[in-house]
Design a protein around this motif. Structure first.
Motif, PDB file in Angstrom:
ATOM      1  N   MET A 204     109.062  19.257  33.047  1.00 42.98           N
ATOM      2  CA  MET A 204     108.874  20.526  32.341  1.00 42.98           C
ATOM      3  C   MET A 204     110.205  21.075  31.828  1.00 42.98           C
ATOM      4  O   MET A 204     110.274  21.637  30.723  1.00 42.98           O
ATOM      5  N   GLN A 205     111.256  20.922  32.612  1.00 47.75           N
ATOM      6  CA  GLN A 205     112.572  21.351  32.143  1.00 47.75           C
ATOM      7  C   GLN A 205     112.949  20.620  30.862  1.00 47.75           C
ATOM      8  O   GLN A 205     113.420  21.214  29.887  1.00 47.75           O
ATOM      9  N   LYS A 206     112.730  19.314  30.867  1.00 54.99           N
ATOM     10  CA  LYS A 206     113.065  18.492  29.703  1.00 54.99           C
ATOM     11  C   LYS A 206     112.250  18.924  28.483  1.00 54.99           C
ATOM     12  O   LYS A 206     112.779  19.003  27.360  1.00 54.99           O
ATOM     13  N   LEU A 207     110.974  19.225  28.673  1.00 56.61           N
ATOM     14  CA  LEU A 207     110.122  19.617  27.558  1.00 56.61           C
ATOM     15  C   LEU A 207     110.551  20.957  26.973  1.00 56.61           C
ATOM     16  O   LEU A 207     110.463  21.168  25.758  1.00 56.61           O
ATOM     17  N   ILE A 208     111.017  21.872  27.809  1.00 55.97           N
ATOM     18  CA  ILE A 208     111.530  23.148  27.288  1.00 55.97           C
ATOM     19  C   ILE A 208     112.796  22.908  26.488  1.00 55.97           C
ATOM     20  O   ILE A 208     112.979  23.471  25.400  1.00 55.97           O
ATOM     21  N   VAL A 209     113.682  22.073  26.998  1.00 51.45           N
ATOM     22  CA  VAL A 209     114.909  21.743  26.272  1.00 51.45           C
ATOM     23  C   VAL A 209     114.561  21.129  24.915  1.00 51.45           C
ATOM     24  O   VAL A 209     115.200  21.423  23.900  1.00 51.45           O
TER      25      VAL A 209
ATOM     26  N   ASP B  44     109.171  21.499  23.226  1.00 52.26           N
ATOM     27  CA  ASP B  44     107.799  20.987  23.117  1.00 52.26           C
ATOM     28  C   ASP B  44     106.844  21.965  23.810  1.00 52.26           C
ATOM     29  O   ASP B  44     106.458  21.792  24.969  1.00 52.26           O
ATOM     30  N   LYS B  45     106.440  22.976  23.082  1.00 44.32           N
ATOM     31  CA  LYS B  45     105.636  24.071  23.627  1.00 44.32           C
ATOM     32  C   LYS B  45     104.288  23.590  24.155  1.00 44.32           C
ATOM     33  O   LYS B  45     103.869  23.945  25.259  1.00 44.32           O
ATOM     34  N   GLY B  46     103.595  22.759  23.374  1.00 46.27           N
ATOM     35  CA  GLY B  46     102.270  22.308  23.772  1.00 46.27           C
ATOM     36  C   GLY B  46     102.284  21.483  25.036  1.00 46.27           C
ATOM     37  O   GLY B  46     101.483  21.702  25.960  1.00 46.27           O
ATOM     38  N   SER B  47     103.214  20.542  25.131  1.00 49.31           N
ATOM     39  CA  SER B  47     103.259  19.651  26.291  1.00 49.31           C
ATOM     40  C   SER B  47     103.674  20.385  27.557  1.00 49.31           C
ATOM     41  O   SER B  47     103.126  20.151  28.630  1.00 49.31           O
ATOM     42  N   VAL B  48     104.665  21.269  27.438  1.00 48.11           N
ATOM     43  CA  VAL B  48     105.126  21.952  28.643  1.00 48.11           C
ATOM     44  C   VAL B  48     104.051  22.898  29.172  1.00 48.11           C
ATOM     45  O   VAL B  48     103.883  23.055  30.391  1.00 48.11           O
ATOM     46  N   LEU B  49     103.304  23.520  28.276  1.00 47.77           N
ATOM     47  CA  LEU B  49     102.239  24.417  28.711  1.00 47.77           C
ATOM     48  C   LEU B  49     101.144  23.625  29.411  1.00 47.77           C
ATOM     49  O   LEU B  49     100.607  24.056  30.445  1.00 47.77           O
ATOM     50  N   ASP B  50     100.818  22.462  28.885  1.00 49.85           N
ATOM     51  CA  ASP B  50      99.805  21.605  29.501  1.00 49.85           C
ATOM     52  C   ASP B  50     100.235  21.171  30.905  1.00 49.85           C
ATOM     53  O   ASP B  50      99.449  21.235  31.855  1.00 49.85           O
ATOM     54  N   LYS B  51     101.493  20.741  31.028  1.00 48.36           N
ATOM     55  CA  LYS B  51     101.996  20.299  32.339  1.00 48.36           C
ATOM     56  C   LYS B  51     102.064  21.474  33.314  1.00 48.36           C
ATOM     57  O   LYS B  51     101.770  21.334  34.502  1.00 48.36           O
ATOM     58  N   ALA B  52     102.456  22.644  32.819  1.00 44.60           N
ATOM     59  CA  ALA B  52     102.550  23.815  33.682  1.00 44.60           C
ATOM     60  C   ALA B  52     101.177  24.214  34.218  1.00 44.60           C
ATOM     61  O   ALA B  52     101.031  24.565  35.397  1.00 44.60           O
ATOM     62  N   GLN B  53     100.164  24.143  33.369  1.00 46.71           N
ATOM     63  CA  GLN B  53      98.812  24.489  33.805  1.00 46.71           C
ATOM     64  C   GLN B  53      98.317  23.526  34.883  1.00 46.71           C
ATOM     65  O   GLN B  53      97.724  23.945  35.877  1.00 46.71           O
ATOM     66  N   ARG B  54      98.594  22.236  34.692  1.00 43.60           N
ATOM     67  CA  ARG B  54      98.166  21.248  35.689  1.00 43.60           C
ATOM     68  C   ARG B  54      98.960  21.403  36.986  1.00 43.60           C
ATOM     69  O   ARG B  54      98.436  21.222  38.076  1.00 43.60           O
ATOM     70  N   PHE B  55     100.224  21.777  36.841  1.00 46.00           N
ATOM     71  CA  PHE B  55     101.101  21.990  37.998  1.00 46.00           C
ATOM     72  C   PHE B  55     100.579  23.162  38.832  1.00 46.00           C
ATOM     73  O   PHE B  55     100.486  23.084  40.061  1.00 46.00           O
ATOM     74  N   LEU B  56     100.212  24.247  38.158  1.00 40.82           N
ATOM     75  CA  LEU B  56      99.738  25.431  38.865  1.00 40.82           C
ATOM     76  C   LEU B  56      98.339  25.220  39.446  1.00 40.82           C
ATOM     77  O   LEU B  56      97.972  25.861  40.426  1.00 40.82           O
ATOM     78  N   ALA B  57      97.577  24.323  38.849  1.00 43.41           N
ATOM     79  CA  ALA B  57      96.232  24.034  39.359  1.00 43.41           C
ATOM     80  C   ALA B  57      96.282  23.431  40.753  1.00 43.41           C
ATOM     81  O   ALA B  57      95.288  23.465  41.489  1.00 43.41           O
ATOM     82  N   ASP B  58      97.447  22.896  41.135  1.00 44.82           N
ATOM     83  CA  ASP B  58      97.598  22.316  42.473  1.00 44.82           C
ATOM     84  C   ASP B  58      97.950  23.367  43.526  1.00 44.82           C
ATOM     85  O   ASP B  58      98.253  23.023  44.673  1.00 44.82           O
ATOM     86  N   GLY B  59      97.919  24.652  43.141  1.00 41.32           N
ATOM     87  CA  GLY B  59      98.157  25.722  44.102  1.00 41.32           C
ATOM     88  C   GLY B  59      99.607  26.101  44.298  1.00 41.32           C
ATOM     89  O   GLY B  59      99.957  26.776  45.264  1.00 41.32           O
TER      90      GLY B  59
END
Length: 801
Positions: free
Chosen positions: A597-602, A605-620
């Motif tokens: 996610m850090q790399k995607l922000i650098v 890549d807005k779409g990809s980082v948001l997708d990864k963040a949502q999946r990351f948060l889905a794990d609690g």
């Protein structure tokens, strides 16, 4: 001058003098905000005429119309957008009336629109074009000798203005002048070399630098323009601003004289200059012969921030071919749905693997191909900083790409058939592009080397006839499969050698040569080596092919395209210390979700980082951990890249938007769970009363938000009372003030004085093009920020966070 601007400039064999500032002169004669300076054309034409006369009496050969900001977008702020034509025509008529008495020339001033074009801002390219078109029509009808598109910050906005004046008045010359930062680039990352090549290719009669800073800091910029422009150079810098470095007329003239000796044949003044400055400048340049433009022999391609030269001793240009939907791939499936993650990744991988240019072919059936081309270009420009090659068979799709690309693109390709070739050259001239021409004429593909060479000769003659420079043409000698014809490779190499004598650059794809055979990679690379020896200037290839990058380094060295072996040695040394910038796909899988996610922000890549963040948060996972563990470290890296000159404003904005998307996601999740967010601090942002410019303020606000600060944006032309009202609410710890115009900077001092008088518990920071640290100190501000990241650092310091 309306016949041939260049010959007129050099007809007298002397430096021409442009006039000086208009706004400060108007202020001295009674103009005050909220009126716009351009309104004086209608309300006080005699005052405007008097200022023109003063400059002409001081020795100016060229006067600018009082129309810098009279485009409908800025005029709309005062409800005057319906009077755009009237105000501009009147500005031109006033200047024309005075100039005719002195035998002087009239430049139709067209300044920036005050808003950035998408995706950097909210303005569409079409809206920008229409705004400039309306302004240009008024100036044309008022009788200007040439259009002066000036103080441009973004090459894409400059293109909108250029297309507008070409369409409104193709018979009237135009000049484009840019404003640069102290790092020698525009705010969006364009160097003097890039804008010089671009201006020549798009048909400008001259290119220049104005505003920016004083003439003492502009010599390097003028040299960069002169050595790459091939057209006359304008240079008119600032004499000073309140609280900044100010030049008296004699000092200003002496410093500007250096610019004339560096290559500027038209000199004058911008902010803070007066008729006295122009009089000294006229005197000191009297008798100085202007330097003729240098003939440019190389081909040039460019993005906003990257210049790629071709021909002669330049390295072979590598056009990355992987963004091509003619082959089945996951990318092709995504493009059919207007999804761009795979395409974005391909652009990055090719950039990291040694490509010089990125080719884009998204012409799938059953989709809106114009939309696909437009969106693909935006994605590639966000993913990397390389120039773009536009690959489309349909003229309307090709032109859609040419409209929306930034910089100098490559048109890939047209055949040598007379009608198609003429149409391709017309498009290339209109949009400032280079052109790939296939050696295919009305008779089809020629078989023998002699026949293909004759086709290429006709291409050169057609270019001469249509006044299209040969150094903008890349001829493809065609590569056929040796499986079908054993002499196919030999024929191509013979044609390559012959083309060097026609002053035409060469390009070819290598993959066809191995079609139908095993070990294609080996054959392709071997053929490439042979073509390099035959004088190949550019290749369309797969830069991810194993061993391709080192092969190109060796080819350039062995064919005399790597002076002192510097590039080869640098690459070889990088192997020893393993300083690899790119991360392979295998290594990428090892990265944890935080690092990804850090790399995607650098990368922005807005779409990809948001997708990864949502999946990351889905794990609690705790949502707040994304702020401290992902967003802030990523933005710190972005800051380093920006400050060292690897990133520019487009990349900064993309990264800030990607970071903000994660922050917004975290905020929604925390609030939905009944939690609260830690407040890093609150900042009030405002452009002061009388000033309608807010590009800089908007960028600062966005970057502050991405760093977790709450921003109350009051907009532009904000009255003192409104700023005080918001500050008294007690929510904010800092007030940020912006001003672009020297005439409105004093309003900052009034705001600060009032805040201190009322003992409000806020600190005040200031910024803007003409603002400096010394001015901040003089008016009692608590800090000054030169740019958006500087504002973040300053806020962190003041809040001790």
């Amino acid at each position: 001058m309306s016949i041939n601007l260049v010959s007129q400039i050099f007809a007298g064999g002397e430096i021409l003098i442009l006039d000086g500032a208009m706004g400060t002169m108007l202020a001295d004669k009674g103009w005050r905000p909220p009126l716009l300076p351009e309104e004086m054309n209608v309300t006080a034409p005699d005052v405007v005429m008097c200022i023109h006369r003063e400059y002409l009496n001081s020795g100016a050969n060229i006067i600018e119309t009082n129309s810098f900001g009279s485009n409908p977008i800025k005029l709309a702020y005062r409800g005057l957008e319906g009077k755009t034509h009237q105000i501009n025509e009147q500005a031109a008529r006033i200047a024309r009336r005075v100039a005719d008495r002195y035998g002087a020339f009239v430049a139709g001033s067209m300044g920036p629109l005050g808003e950035l074009i998408k995706p950097l801002g909210k303005l569409t390219f079409e809206e920008a074009y229409e705004a400039y078109k309306e302004q240009a029509l008024g100036l044309k009808n008022g009788g200007v000798d040439f259009f002066l598109i000036e103080t441009q910050m973004d090459i894409k906005e400059a293109k909108a203005a250029v297309l507008a004046v070409k369409d409104i008045a193709p018979e009237i010359p135009f000049v484009v002048s840019f404003t640069f930062e102290r790092n020698g680039r525009t705010i969006t990352g364009s160097s003097p070399e890039i804008v010089a090549h671009w201006a020549r290719l798009v048909g400008a009669s001259a290119v220049g630098v104005n505003c920016s800073f004083g003439p003492d800091l502009a010599e390097g910029i003028v040299k960069g323009l002169y050595s790459n422009g091939g057209i006359p150079i304008f240079a008119y810098l600032n004499a000073g601003s309140p609280g900044g470095k100010n030049f008296n007329p004699e000092e200003f003239a002496k410093e500007t004289l250096k610019l004339a000796k560096a290559g500027a044949c038209i000199v004058g003044g911008c902010c803070g200059t007066t008729p006295e400055h122009i009089a000294y400048l006229k005197e000191i340049t009297s008798g100085l012969k202007p330097l003729w433009p240098i003939e440019i022999k190389k081909a040039a391609l460019a993005s906003r921030s990257r210049l790629v030269l071709a021909g002669n001793d330049e390295p072979i240009v590598v056009v990355g071919e992987r963004i091509n939907v003619s082959r089945k791939s996951p990318m092709r499936d995504e493009v059919a749905q207007y999804k761009w993650d795979a395409l974005s990744e391909e652009a990055r991988r090719q950039s990291n693997s040694g490509a010089s240019v990125i080719d884009i072919n998204v012409s799938l059936p059953n989709i809106d191909r114009k939309k696909a081309m437009r969106e693909a270009i935006e994605v590639v420009e966000n993913a990397c900083t390389l120039p773009i090659s536009i690959d489309a068979d349909e003229p309307e799709v090709l032109e859609e790409g040419l409209i929306h690309v930034s910089g100098i693109p490559l048109i890939n390709s047209v055949t040598a058939e007379r009608q198609k070739l003429a149409r391709g050259m017309k498009l290339a001239k209109r949009y400032g592009a280079c052109l790939v021409v296939l050696t295919i004429d009305e008779e089809g593909i020629a078989i023998t080397p002699e026949e293909r060479i004759r086709v290429a000769e006709r291409v050169g003659l057609t270019a001469d006839e249509l006044n299209f420079p040969r150094n903008r043409i890349f001829v493809d000698p065609l590569t056929m499969s040796i499986a079908a014809d054993a002499r196919a490779g030999i024929v191509t190499l013979e044609v390559l050698r012959a083309l060097k004598k026609l002053e035409l650059f060469t390009i070819m794809g290598v993959s066809n040569v191995s079609h139908g055979l095993p070990e294609r990679s080996l054959l392709n690379k071997t053929f490439l080596v042979m073509a390099a020896g035959a004088g190949l200037d550019a290749v369309i290839a797969d830069p991810l092919d194993e061993g391709f990058y080192p092969l190109m380094k060796a080819c350039n060295l062995l064919t005399g395209r790597d002076e002192r072996a510097s590039c080869f040695i640098t690459w070889a040394n990088s192997l020893k210390v393993k300083e690899k910038k790119a991360i392979s796909k295998t290594e990428e899988r090892i990265l944890g979700p935080i690092e990804q996610m850090q790399k995607l922000i650098v990368q922005g890549d807005k779409g990809s980082v948001l997708d990864k963040a949502q999946r990351f948060l889905a794990d609690g996972v705790d949502p707040l951990s994304l702020i401290n563990g992902v967003v802030l470290p990523a933005l710190e890296e972005v800051g380093k890249l920006y400050e060292c000159g690897e990133y520019f404003l487009p990349q900064l904005i993309s990264s800030a938007e990607a970071a903000q998307s994660v922050c917004n996601l975290v905020e929604r999740m925390v609030l939905s769970e009944g939690g609260t967010l830690k407040d890093r601090g609150c900042i009030i942002m405002a452009t002061v009363a009388g000033d309608i410019h807010d590009i800089g303020k908007n960028i600062v606000s966005m970057v502050l938000k991405s760093h977790g600060y709450r921003v109350i944006d009051l907009g532009k032309d904000v009255p003192l009372e409104r700023i005080l009202e918001e500050a008294k609410k007690g929510e904010a710890q800092i007030v940020g003030l912006s001003a672009l115009m020297t005439t409105t900077m004093r309003e900052m001092e009034r705001v600060i004085k009032k805040i201190k008088e009322e003992n409000l518990p806020v600190k005040v920071i200031i910024g803007g093009a003409a603002v400096s640290q010394s001015y901040a100190d003089d008016i009692g501000a608590d800090g000054y920020a030169q740019d958006a990241l500087g504002a973040v650092r300053l806020v962190e310091k003041l809040l001790d966070r």
